[in-house]
Design an enzyme around this catalytic site. Structure first.
Site, mmCIF file in Angstrom:
data_model
loop_
_atom_site.group_PDB
_atom_site.id
_atom_site.type_symbol
_atom_site.label_atom_id
_atom_site.label_comp_id
_atom_site.label_asym_id
_atom_site.label_seq_id
_atom_site.Cartn_x
_atom_site.Cartn_y
_atom_site.Cartn_z
ATOM 1 N N ARG A 88 99.471 90.085 22.002
ATOM 2 C CA ARG A 88 100.343 91.133 22.534
ATOM 3 C C ARG A 88 100.991 91.827 21.342
ATOM 4 N NH1 ARG A 88 105.993 91.025 24.641
ATOM 5 N NH2 ARG A 88 106.228 92.644 26.246
ATOM 6 N N ASN A 101 108.567 96.904 27.234
ATOM 7 C CA ASN A 101 109.115 95.568 27.072
ATOM 8 C C ASN A 101 110.497 95.448 27.702
ATOM 9 O OD1 ASN A 101 109.040 92.855 25.633
ATOM 10 N ND2 ASN A 101 110.943 93.713 24.796
ATOM 11 N N GLU A 102 110.695 94.425 28.509
ATOM 12 C CA GLU A 102 112.000 94.061 29.066
ATOM 13 C C GLU A 102 112.833 95.280 29.496
ATOM 14 O OE1 GLU A 102 113.837 91.436 26.232
ATOM 15 O OE2 GLU A 102 112.180 90.002 26.338
ATOM 16 N N HIS A 140 109.350 86.818 31.206
ATOM 17 C CA HIS A 140 109.685 86.231 29.910
ATOM 18 C C HIS A 140 110.580 85.026 30.154
ATOM 19 C CE1 HIS A 140 108.894 90.278 27.643
ATOM 20 N NE2 HIS A 140 107.854 89.844 28.340
ATOM 21 N N TYR A 185 112.932 82.266 28.727
ATOM 22 C CA TYR A 185 113.807 81.725 27.687
ATOM 23 C C TYR A 185 114.864 80.849 28.375
ATOM 24 C CZ TYR A 185 111.390 84.891 24.501
ATOM 25 O OH TYR A 185 110.421 85.536 23.763
ATOM 26 N N GLU A 208 106.211 86.322 27.415
ATOM 27 C CA GLU A 208 106.918 85.775 26.260
ATOM 28 C C GLU A 208 107.562 84.459 26.675
ATOM 29 O OE1 GLU A 208 109.919 88.127 24.362
ATOM 30 O OE2 GLU A 208 108.711 89.945 24.327
ATOM 31 N N TRP A 251 106.062 83.794 21.991
ATOM 32 C CA TRP A 251 106.790 84.635 21.039
ATOM 33 C C TRP A 251 107.191 83.766 19.853
ATOM 34 C CZ3 TRP A 251 107.679 89.843 21.030
ATOM 35 C CH2 TRP A 251 108.465 90.313 19.989
#
Length: 445
Positions: A78, A155-156, A222, A224, A251, A280
């Protein structure tokens, strides 16, 4: 440099309402496509992303990174790009070069615009509509590359404020890309800095998917600090699987400033359910998350503990990645002669066993099933290990065992094979004696 804001956890909301059923692509297509919540390449072969993120826009001189991540086993990269609104614009010529690097290294390119990160909360962030302007401005680099490129619109998009319009804005962005002639599979990121703690993407994904005239959209979460327990990870990804909607982990990390993600569950659940993921990131992190570098100073000989986990750990890239079939025939000729495949019998099926990857105490195996001279509607394979091997997980088959004896049958999407056609399934196993290949039998139905 990456910047993320901490996000609060949220209670689970309602299940996605719509369940979609689609037909697997039956023939070669112009590019990637989506069916039954799965991603298929241009040959109609299912493709599961196993790769990493690479910060190309901030480190454009690090072109060797593509070869390096491929050498470590990745099948996808990516690539961070910029529109010129927040960071220096990646031109059409530069994007063409990135795509050529991906193709030269037999990688699938997921191209993403990073300037949208945290819109509504992050100063300078741009809208998805503005990101579409960029994609259309570099269409010359993308045209004809749908076999190798997936377009990740932004992205995001949205931080923790103003994200209520995510569904409408994502749908409109997809429709603009289609109207502009882009036929590629499109990837859309979740709001809330990509982590969707509000479940905005989860609960509106069906609407956004339906808004795509090509029905060729993949969703990206994503993971996290919001995803710090196994229950949160399996529930979120599981709801997409149950709804027949394609989801990837675009990610994730092993740690983060907003919490400690459960990377082991991300990896194991994704492997068991054939969900793609992109860790990531390769190298070059700043802003306090330097620990997310997989390689120190972009050097593949200096993998960090995170890099070792991603590439060489359980359910990591080395053990699970499979190269996209669109690159078949481009690999060098093996130096070790391969025994000829016996001709298929009249009717029935045959099976062959291959050790794809092997490491101390473990290996990845594959069994290929081939129909005989007549079509079959189902198959069952059997083998008995003689070296103390034990399978811990498998995919693309219904597997059972009794001691060292194993039985694997087709699942609903790969039982029907035309005369001479093949399919395969894989597994991860341990061994503690010898790792000799067993004889495999096949019975057709």
């Amino acid at each position: 440099m990456r910047k993320r804001l901490s996000v609060a956890g949220a209670a689970l909301l309602t299940v996605l309402a719509a369940v979609f059923a689609f037909v697997q692509p039956a023939h070669a297509a112009a590019g990637f496509s989506v069916a039954n919540g799965r991603l298929y390449d241009a040959n109609g072969t299912q493709f599961v992303m196993r790769g990493v993120n690479h910060a190309h826009t901030w480190y454009p001189q690090q072109t060797s990174s593509f070869a390096n991540v491929k050498a470590l086993g990745a099948n996808t990269v990516r690539v961070v790009l910029a529109t010129g609104d927040r960071w220096a614009k990646n031109s059409a010529a530069d994007v063409s070069n990135v795509i050529s690097l991906c193709k030269a290294n037999r990688l699938i390119c997921v191209l993403e615009v990073h300037d949208t990160t945290g819109y509504g909360e992050q100063s300078g962030a741009i809208t998805l509509d503005r990101a579409v302007d960029y994609w259309l401005s570099i269409a010359s680099a993308l045209n004809g590359q749908a076999k190798y490129v997936i377009v990740n619109i932004g992205n995001e998009p949205y931080g923790n404020q103003g994200y209520a319009t995510w569904a409408t804005d994502s749908a409109n962005a997809i429709k603009r890309l289609r109207a502009g002639g882009l036929t590629h599979t499109v990837m859309v990121d979740a709001p809330n800095w990509g982590q969707d703690w509000s479940f905005t993407m989860r609960d509106n994904a069906a609407t956004v998917f339906n808004a795509d005239p090509a029905k060729n959209t993949v969703f990206s979460i994503h993971m996290y600090g919001v995803f710090d327990t196994a229950a949160e990870i399996t529930d979120y990804l599981g709801r997409f699987r149950s709804a027949g909607l394609p989801i990837v982990v675009g990610e994730f990390g092993f740690n983060h400033s907003d919490g400690n993600p459960d990377e082991d569950t991300i990896l194991s659940y994704s492997q068991a359910n054939r969900i793609g993921w992109l860790g990531w990131s390769w190298s070059g992190n700043g802003g306090g998350v330097e620990y997310l570098d997989m390689a120190t100073n972009f050097d593949p000989a200096q993998l960090t503990s995170w890099g070792q986990r991603i590439f060489n750990g359980a359910n990591g890239i080395k053990a699970t990645a499979r190269e996209a079939s669109v690159y078949s025939g481009t690999a060098p000729t093996p130096t070790t002669p391969t025994p000829p495949t016996p001709p298929p019998p009249p009717g029935g099926c045959t099976a062959s066993y291959t050790i794809v990857n092997e490491w101390q105490g473990g290996f990845q195996g594959e069994v290929r099933v081939t129909a005989g001279s007549a079509a079959i509607t189902g198959w069952t394979t059997r083998w008995t290990f003689t070296g103390g091997q034990t399978v811990s997980q498998s995919w693309n088959a219904a597997l059972s065992s009794s001691g060292a004896a194993y039985t694997a049958g087709n699942v609903d999407y790969n039982g029907r094979l035309g005369a001479g056609a093949s399919t395969s399934f894989g597994f991860i196993a341990s061994w503690n004696g010898s790792n000799s290949a067993p004889a495999v039998t096949c019975t057709a139905s």
